[in-house]
Motif scaffolding. Structure first.
Motif, PDB file in Angstrom:
ATOM      1  N   GLY A 277      -9.206  -1.140   6.240  1.00  0.00           N
ATOM      2  CA  GLY A 277      -8.031  -0.163   5.571  1.00  0.00           C
ATOM      3  C   GLY A 277      -8.172   1.392   5.583  1.00  0.00           C
ATOM      4  O   GLY A 277      -7.687   2.066   4.745  1.00  0.00           O
TER       5      GLY A 277
ATOM      6  N   THR B  22      -3.779   7.708   4.951  1.00  0.00           N
ATOM      7  CA  THR B  22      -2.219   8.092   4.825  1.00  0.00           C
ATOM      8  C   THR B  22      -1.781   8.159   3.578  1.00  0.00           C
ATOM      9  O   THR B  22      -0.859   8.421   3.245  1.00  0.00           O
ATOM     10  N   GLN B  23      -2.640   7.399   2.356  1.00  0.00           N
ATOM     11  CA  GLN B  23      -2.188   7.413   1.170  1.00  0.00           C
ATOM     12  C   GLN B  23      -2.392   8.977   0.720  1.00  0.00           C
ATOM     13  O   GLN B  23      -1.470   9.450   0.021  1.00  0.00           O
TER      14      GLN B  23
ATOM     15  N   THR C 159      -5.197   2.981   6.419  1.00  0.00           N
ATOM     16  CA  THR C 159      -4.372   2.965   5.342  1.00  0.00           C
ATOM     17  C   THR C 159      -4.581   3.998   4.141  1.00  0.00           C
ATOM     18  O   THR C 159      -3.755   4.639   3.507  1.00  0.00           O
TER      19      THR C 159
ATOM     20  N   ILE D 202      -4.836  -4.116  -0.601  1.00  0.00           N
ATOM     21  CA  ILE D 202      -3.802  -3.694   0.243  1.00  0.00           C
ATOM     22  C   ILE D 202      -2.456  -4.744  -0.040  1.00  0.00           C
ATOM     23  O   ILE D 202      -2.502  -5.669   0.393  1.00  0.00           O
TER      24      ILE D 202
ATOM     25  N   ARG E 146       3.379  -0.490  10.221  1.00  0.00           N
ATOM     26  CA  ARG E 146       2.319  -0.774   9.318  1.00  0.00           C
ATOM     27  C   ARG E 146       2.368  -0.329   7.761  1.00  0.00           C
ATOM     28  O   ARG E 146       2.115  -0.804   6.796  1.00  0.00           O
ATOM     29  N   CYS E 147       2.643   1.234   8.005  1.00  0.00           N
ATOM     30  CA  CYS E 147       2.477   2.005   6.649  1.00  0.00           C
ATOM     31  C   CYS E 147       3.712   1.612   5.685  1.00  0.00           C
ATOM     32  O   CYS E 147       3.906   1.481   4.778  1.00  0.00           O
TER      33      CYS E 147
END
Length: 492
Positions: free
Chosen positions: A272, A278-279, A275, A456, A306-307
């Motif tokens: 992750g 990108t948060q 991920t 996630i 994916r996001c």
């Protein structure tokens, strides 16, 4: 009296020269066949002609017709450039077919130098280019006369207010050491077969950027990618803490990460890392800030899909120009070229966060030769320092090989660059694969020492409560304890 600088006409070269060539000076541009000497010279003359200056191209190596044709192919208007073609005529070969560039009477009477002198006096050029300067050695009776003639030529050109470039075919067969001594500056062009480099070895009367700088020869000419010098870019910015948008993660980080810092997110494959990175970008977009992702492995559409599946609206962020995604094939970029790309993007968009997704991919651009990781460290250190000076937050994702077992942050020794280190781990609990998140380092403040579970989901990232009843997570040897041990109080 301040010196006058002359733009080179080559993108990036003025930055290397700290402002361009110094007027009324003579410079030697050296390099083997195909290194780009003539291209550099043409762009130098074209820049002057485009600004109403008198320019003169003196060629002793290639005929005028070919040079003009090459210039037109690069999109350069050659009409306002004066030429003096001193290349041998088509009947230069004698009856014995021997290669005699200059006839005996030319060697004795030196009409070539006379023609050059007459042309300079007639054109009164602001910029002069002599292609094949070493050819003049063959029409001189001895070394002393050759040097004397070059000195006279330099005085004639610069004494009339001109700035001159002399192109030399550097090789073992032709020594141009004397030309280097007589010139005000020396620029070497190199081509290793995989990468082109330009190096200033002498620049009288001025400082310059040292070292070899990457460059490319494109259809429209030469472009240079100067090495990134963080000291040249400093921007005032307001110090503040940046929230991740996840309260539990902010608690782990002691409030968040600070603007202008470097954060390393480390963990095994699929845990992750991207991920999580990108948060932070999602939260920045909500504040109206701009971010950039450089992805070295995953393509843009895959990352978007994916996001989007976990409630990170990357597509809308892109549409609103709050996020830019650049897919980088590291084999297509030199390290200097990539730094140049980042700098242009940051200064062109005013980006607040830059994310390099995949340090392993970034390493590929440094080649597979020994010492590539050390070269990467130097470039990454410069890039990190530049972004810090610009008030830009840098996020690095780094994959470690160990799925479980002893904790390892990076195989490349980059942890010292990071102000913050977030690590992600896999856990096997009762036969189920779970994930944990923890903070290993926070240079600018305190942080929570507990590890928390990371999940996630389709609703986004979820960070749970501290995993206080599990120990041995960093070694992979999990043990469960009934109560949390409080070392300060000495009880359980």
């Amino acid at each position: 009296m301040s010196e006058t600088r002359i733009p080179s006409g080559v993108a990036g070269l003025d930055q290397v020269l700290k402002g361009g060539f110094i007027s009324e000076s003579a410079y030697l541009v050296r390099g083997g066949p195909g290194t780009g000497k003539t291209t550099l010279g043409l762009q130098f003359l074209y820049d002057g002609a485009s600004n109403g200056e008198n320019t003169l191209f003196i060629t002793l190596s290639e005929p005028e017709s070919k040079i003009r044709g090459d210039g037109v192919k690069k999109g350069l208007d050659m009409d306002n450039i004066n030429f003096l073609d001193l290349t041998p005529s088509s009947d230069f070969a004698g009856d014995d077919m021997s290669y005699n560039i200059f006839s005996s009477d030319e060697v004795e009477n030196l009409p070539i130098l006379q023609k050059i002198s007459e042309k300079i006096n007639a054109v009164n050029p602001n910029r002069i280019l002599i292609d094949g300067i070493t050819q003049l050695r063959f029409v001189s009776p001895d070394v002393y006369q050759f040097r004397k003639q070059i000195v006279s030529l330099i005085k004639l050109a610069t004494g009339k207010g001109g700035t001159m470039l002399m192109l030399s075919e550097a090789s073992n067969a032709v020594n141009d050491d004397d030309l280097q001594f007589m010139s005000d500056g020396v620029i070497d062009l190199e081509f290793s077969g995989e990468e082109r480099g330009i190096r200033v070895v002498k620049f009288r009367g001025s400082d310059f950027q040292y070292g070899s700088h990457s460059f490319r020869l494109k259809g429209d000419g030469m472009i240079i990618f100067p090495k990134l010098d963080p000291r040249e870019s400093v921007k005032d910015f307001t110090f503040e803490t940046i929230s991740s948008g996840i309260p539990e993660l902010d608690e782990l980080l002691g409030g968040g990460v600070e603007k202008g810092t470097t954060t390393l997110i480390s963990g095994p494959t699929g845990v992750g890392k991207t991920t999580l990175g990108t948060q932070f970008l999602k939260e920045a977009s909500g504040r109206g800030e701009c971010s950039v992702i450089y992805t070295f492995e995953e393509n843009q559409e895959s990352l978007i899909n994916r996001c989007e599946a976990i409630n990170i609206p990357i597509r809308k962020m892109i549409e609103k120009e709050k996020l830019f995604i650049d897919k980088i094939n590291p084999l297509d970029y030199t390290p200097d070229e990539f730094s140049y790309l980042v700098r242009n993007r940051v200064e062109g968009t005013g980006a607040d966060i830059v994310m390099l997704d995949g340090i392993s991919g970034y390493l590929v651009s440094f080649g597979a030769d020994e010492g590539g990781d050390k070269k990467m460290l130097r470039h990454l250190h410069s890039l990190s320092a530049y972004l810090k000076n610009m008030g830009v937050t840098l996020i690095l994702t780094n994959e470690v090989h160990n799925i479980t077992g002893d904790l390892k942050v990076s195989e490349y020794g980059i942890s010292h660059i990071a102000d913050n280190i977030i690590f992600l781990r896999y856990l096997e609990i009762k036969g189920e694969l779970r994930k944990a998140i923890g903070i290993l380092k926070k240079r600018m403040g305190d942080f929570e020492k507990n590890l928390r579970e990371l999940d996630i989901t389709k609703y986004g990232l979820k960070v749970g409560t501290p995993l206080s009843k599990i120990q041995g997570m960093l070694t992979g040897n999990l043990e469960f304890v009934e109560d949390k041990i409080d070392h300060k109080d000495g009880d359980y």
